[in-house]
Each structure stands twice: as structure tokens, then as C-alpha cells.
Write an enzyme that holds these catalytic residues in place. Sequence first.
Site: not given
Ligand code: UT7
Length: 314
Positions: A241, A271, A112
Amino acid sequence: MNKFARIIGTGSYLPPKVVTNADLEKNLDTSDEWIAARTGIKERRIVTNESTCDLAVVASNKALEMANINASELDLIILATTTPDKIFPATATMLQNAIGASCPAFDLQAVCAGYVFALTTAEQFIKAGSANKILVVGSDAMSRILDWNDRSTAILFGDGAGAVVLSSDQDTGILHSDIFSDGKYLSSLQVNNNFINETGFIEMAGNEVYRIAVNKLSSLAEKTLKECNISSDELDWMVPHQANIRIISAVAKRLNFPMEKVILTLDKHGNTSAASIPLAFDTGVRDGRIKKGDTVLFEGIGGGFSWGSVLIKF
Ligand code: UT7
């Protein structure tokens, strides 16, 4: 006298197939509300039969048209991609052939951050006097390396291409560029294959990537402005980005930079990896928001990690 590398044309292309968050809800345990609130993404474009080269060709031809030059006038083509069409030859050489250019052409892989790495590389050729006109393209079909059963990654990415034509200029252009890599983060964001001919999918420790992205991009934006001796008030646009609206907002907040001056396309594009910055830049140029003479900051981070910034006078 130092030459500047100035952007004289922009172009972009998205494949026609739209996949909305509601479409993803049908096969994944997710929801439009979750995706929109946590990422800012509402829909993305996905390739059907188009190759990475096909996307790049359309974006490149549009950039050449705006630059008012013929492909035969190019001295170099650099294509940033993580999803090349073949292990070899470089997708850039397929692009060279398709648009009717005859210059050297190579691929560059920094995920990215690919676009800021490619612009930085191209600038060196112009400053050295070994190229006058360079086509710099970001093209990716990340949908090919997604595990469509993994809700933590499948919702994030889209496909597309963006391109710019750089020309040597005595007056202005790229004012500053800075690139970095730190390979210790390999396991935080990678394709989980072991060998180049083994198929794998993107796996990501989203939380960790998020935290590091905010820290690295905020510090880098501050460093870039300081080294160029300009304040955030003097910056006309940020074109970051497009990975997550919360990352972009956090960086803007730390700079005290208004979100109205940030070009956002991730709601519609997701993305698109190396394509995201040139896609957003082309959007802002073609809808008339970004004007000649504006000062614009590009910033990106991706797997590796690799990250970087490029400050331009358009
Ligand atoms: O381009 C390269 C660089 N990449 C990035 O910059 C991505 C950086 N990371 C992110 O954008 C975020 O971390 C994500 C969007 C990937 C995830 O968001 P988050 O707020 O960090 O969520 P999380 O991973 O802490 O997950 C929170 C909860 C979890 O459930 P529990 O354990 O709290 O019960 C996940 O299992 O959300 C759950 N979860 C989802 N729920 C519904 C994870 N993905 C999903 C989903 N739909 N698609």
C-alpha cells in the site's frame, strides 16, 4: 483438489487532473520539500467530475481486456471502496451495469486495506468452487473526504482505481492470505462524522498511524513468508500500500529486502487507499518488471485498523 485463484488480467486508471506539491503550497502552509521528504509524494491525481464508478469502469475494462474475457463471463464483482458514489446501491452494482456484467456485485469497506480484504474474500469463493471468474476492483476518490485546509492530511491522498481478474486455476495463484482488524484504533484514523448521512473529513494521528503501520506490516510480512516457507530472497516483488515511502522502506529494511524490488507509485499517485496496490501492481505488470511466474507480496493497512497480506504466484 484445492483450486487456486490466479490473476489473469490487470488494469488501472487515474483521473487526468494533476495536483503537484507546488499547487498545494499555494493554499496550505506546506512545501514541496516537506511533503517529498516526509512522504515521498510529489504529485497526485484528483477527480473533477468523475465518480468512483467511472474510475472503476476504465480500470475494469482494461483488466478484462488483458484477461481476454467478456464481462458476461464474470461470476462475481467485488469493489473495495471507502468513497462509494451513494449510500446505496453499492457502487459495485453500478459498475456491473456499466461494464455489461450480470453477476452478483458488492462493495467491501476496509479503507486502505480494502484491496487485500477483497482479494482474500474473492479467493474463498474460488476455493469453494462457487465462482470461476471474479473481478476485484479498488476504486477511491479520497479527495472528496479531505479537509483541504488540513495540511496534515490534504497532502497525502489521491484518486484512482485498479482492478484484477481472478480465475480458478489448478496449478498456482494466491498462495496465502491473511487479514486482521483491531477496532480500538478508531480515533487514530477516521472520518469525523457521527452519522452516515452527515458529511465529515479524514482526521488522523499521523505519528501513531505511522508507528503502528511499520510494526504491523513488518511482523505480518515476516509471518507470511514463514508460513509459506519462503525466504525474502525468493520473493520477486513487494507491492505495498502506497502511504509513505518511509513506512515502505522500514518494512523492506526489516525483511532485508532491496528497495529495487519494491514497486513504488506514490511519488506520482499519492495514497489512493483501496486502489493503491492494484494501481502499483498494474504499473509493474504493464512496464514489464513483474512477469508471469513471479512471486509477489501485497500488503496494506488502513483505518480501523484493518491490515492484511496476500502472497501470489503471478
Ligand atoms: O493509508 C492509511 C495509513 N496512513 C498512513 O500510513 C499515514 C501514516 N503517517 C504518516 O505518513 C506521517 O505521520 C505523516 C506524513 C502524516 C506526517 O509525518 P511525520 O514525520 O509523522 O510528521 P509529524 O506529524 O510528526 O509532524 C512534524 C511537524 C509538525 O510540526 P511541529 O509540531 O514539529 O512544529 C507538524 O505540524 O511537521 C508539521 N507538519 C507539516 N509541515 C509542513 C505536518 N504536516 C505538514 C505539512 N507541511 N504538510
